[in-house]
Design an enzyme around this catalytic site. Structure first.
Site, PDB file in Angstrom:
ATOM      1  N   LYS A   1      -2.424 -21.112  18.622  1.00 15.32           N
ATOM      2  CA  LYS A   1      -1.005 -21.327  18.940  1.00 15.32           C
ATOM      3  C   LYS A   1      -0.319 -20.020  19.312  1.00 15.32           C
ATOM      4  O   LYS A   1       0.633 -20.023  20.103  1.00 15.32           O
ATOM      5  CB  LYS A   1      -0.301 -22.018  17.778  1.00 15.32           C
TER       6      LYS A   1
ATOM      7  N   LYS B   1      -3.222 -15.346  10.393  1.00 15.36           N
ATOM      8  CA  LYS B   1      -3.651 -16.265  11.442  1.00 15.36           C
ATOM      9  C   LYS B   1      -4.324 -15.474  12.559  1.00 15.36           C
ATOM     10  O   LYS B   1      -3.775 -14.487  13.039  1.00 15.36           O
ATOM     11  CB  LYS B   1      -2.449 -17.032  12.006  1.00 15.36           C
TER      12      LYS B   1
ATOM     13  N   ALA C   1       9.388 -16.170   8.697  1.00 15.34           N
ATOM     14  CA  ALA C   1       9.608 -15.507   7.415  1.00 15.34           C
ATOM     15  C   ALA C   1      11.085 -15.465   7.035  1.00 15.34           C
ATOM     16  O   ALA C   1      11.447 -15.722   5.879  1.00 15.34           O
ATOM     17  CB  ALA C   1       9.035 -14.088   7.473  1.00 15.34           C
TER      18      ALA C   1
ATOM     19  N   SER D   1       9.950 -15.895  17.354  1.00 20.32           N
ATOM     20  CA  SER D   1       8.511 -15.762  17.567  1.00 20.32           C
ATOM     21  C   SER D   1       8.170 -14.464  18.291  1.00 20.32           C
ATOM     22  O   SER D   1       8.632 -14.221  19.410  1.00 20.32           O
ATOM     23  CB  SER D   1       7.995 -16.952  18.384  1.00 20.32           C
ATOM     24  N   ARG D   2       7.343 -13.626  17.679  1.00 22.01           N
ATOM     25  CA  ARG D   2       6.922 -12.381  18.316  1.00 22.01           C
ATOM     26  C   ARG D   2       6.043 -12.648  19.530  1.00 22.01           C
ATOM     27  O   ARG D   2       6.126 -11.948  20.539  1.00 22.01           O
ATOM     28  CB  ARG D   2       6.170 -11.515  17.302  1.00 22.01           C
TER      29      ARG D   2
ATOM     30  N   SER E   1       6.427 -21.790  10.362  1.00 18.29           N
ATOM     31  CA  SER E   1       7.295 -21.060   9.437  1.00 18.29           C
ATOM     32  C   SER E   1       7.656 -19.688   9.976  1.00 18.29           C
ATOM     33  O   SER E   1       6.773 -18.927  10.366  1.00 18.29           O
ATOM     34  CB  SER E   1       6.594 -20.908   8.083  1.00 18.29           C
TER      35      SER E   1
ATOM     36  N   ARG F   1       0.829  -1.209   0.000  1.00 15.17           N
ATOM     37  CA  ARG F   1       0.000   0.000   0.000  1.00 15.17           C
ATOM     38  C   ARG F   1       0.865   1.262   0.000  1.00 15.17           C
ATOM     39  O   ARG F   1       0.490   2.298  -0.547  1.00 15.17           O
ATOM     40  CB  ARG F   1      -0.901  -0.026   1.241  1.00 15.17           C
TER      41      ARG F   1
ATOM     42  N   GLY G   1       1.229 -23.093   8.521  1.00 20.46           N
ATOM     43  CA  GLY G   1       2.158 -24.104   9.004  1.00 20.46           C
ATOM     44  C   GLY G   1       3.307 -23.475   9.769  1.00 20.46           C
ATOM     45  O   GLY G   1       3.409 -22.253   9.880  1.00 20.46           O
TER      46      GLY G   1
ATOM     47  N   GLU H   1      -0.095 -11.397  16.875  1.00 21.03           N
ATOM     48  CA  GLU H   1      -1.497 -11.787  16.721  1.00 21.03           C
ATOM     49  C   GLU H   1      -2.071 -12.433  17.977  1.00 21.03           C
ATOM     50  O   GLU H   1      -3.276 -12.399  18.196  1.00 21.03           O
ATOM     51  CB  GLU H   1      -1.664 -12.733  15.528  1.00 21.03           C
TER      52      GLU H   1
END
Length: 332
Positions: A192, A108, A141, A255-256, A139, A30, A137, A282
């Site tokens: 998760k 997600k 990035a 992992s955030r 993963s 964007r 799945g 998330e």
């Protein structure tokens, strides 16, 4: 094959980099300034710094142009926007009368205000379209962008969508599995993230590997109970998009959501953590929705309850853990 990827965050960029190795791939953002920067630097310094992007990957700031790239029946559109932006993109596709023949999303979670899963939002906004699905799945990035091995699942009620997604992604170090349990895949991907916050809290408090294993295992039971209650199949939750994604997100240092839990355990406020993170977590966004749906359906999710108590009710992380340990004994 022509492929359009909508969303130039870390995940969209990584997937576009993988796709561009074999396909005519267009990455839409964007932000026109970001598009110009990508074209010049061949690197997404904002979201995926240090990863060189393939020379064949092209960039676009006009949504109509990007959608036109993926209109043909032998093309694919990949929606890499977060859950909060999925509905708006579907509306934009509909209003522009450029809905791709086949598309998948990779977000997600649950929509915060409606508690809808992604496929429900898509069905509401594009009721006359059928060839779509979810790609999900375990993963990260950065690893995908670096060409490291990864296995993902595409779930769709449409055989054509599954076949098109398989043809686009299944090459190099990426292996794609197919299925039709869209609900199960989406619930696994949403829950998760909440459970990863719990594991981060436990690790941050120094509770040990035994506690981590217990949280992952009992968390999987919570995920499966909710998923089955919503119409998913139990076996989905022992696959890549359930157990696989949970293990990665709960234990991986990239992992955030795990990072949020670690920092909560260190005494930082949620507002400060999210401000410093600069990216979407998330698990924080959808934790309330997960717990609300569980209570409505009569599904017992004590770990999720504990996470929500820490995130939103001011309960200290150590007190939340103590509350879990005080629960009555029960059969597994």
């Amino acid at each position: 094959m022509k492929v359009a990827v909508l969303g130039a965050g870390a995940w969209g960029t990584a997937l576009a980099a993988h796709l561009a190795v074999r396909h005519d791939t267009l990455l839409w953002a964007r932000d026109a300034a970001l598009v110009a920067e990508l074209a010049v630097r061949r690197e997404n310094a904002r979201y995926l710094g240090g990863v060189a992007l393939p020379p064949g990957l092209r960039y676009e700031a006009d949504l109509a142009t990007a959608l036109s790239h993926a209109q043909a029946d032998d093309a694919l559109c990949v929606i890499a926007a977060p859950v909060a932006g999925l509905r708006a993109l579907c509306r934009a596709m509909r209003d522009a009368r450029r809905v791709p023949a086949h598309f998948v999303w990779v977000c997600k979670g649950f929509e915060a205000d409606t508690r809808r899963l992604p496929h429900q939002m898509v069905a509401e906004e594009l009721p006359d379209h059928a060839s779509y699905g979810v790609l999900s799945g375990p993963s990260f990035a950065r690893e995908v962008a670096q060409g490291l091995p990864v296995a993902l699942t595409v779930a769709s009620a449409s055989a054509a969508c599954r076949e098109r997604t398989l043809a686009a992604f299944h090459h190099g170090a990426m292996r794609i599995y197919t299925g039709d349990d869209v609900v199960g895949v989406e619930v696994g991907g949403a829950v998760k993230n909440v459970l990863a916050i719990a594991t981060g809290i436990a690790d941050g408090l120094g509770l040990g590997l035994n506690a981590r294993a217990a949280l992952v295992t009992r968390g999987l039971a919570e995920m499966s109970r909710l998923g089955v209650a919503l119409g998913g199949r139990a076996e989905t939750f022992t696959g890549l998009t359930g157990l696989g994604d949970l293990i990665l997100t709960a234990t991986g240092d990239l992992s955030r959501n795990r990072s949020v839990g670690l920092q909560l355990a260190a005494g930082r406020s949620l507002d400060d953590i999210l401000a410093a993170l600069g990216h979407v977590a998330e698990g924080v966004r959808c934790a309330r929705a997960v717990l609300s749906i569980a209570r409505e359906r009569g599904v017992d999710m004590p770990i999720t309850e504990a996470v929500c108590a820490v995130l939103f009710d001011g309960v200290a992380p150590r007190d939340a853990v103590s509350g879990l340990l005080r629960r009555d004994a029960k059969a597994e």
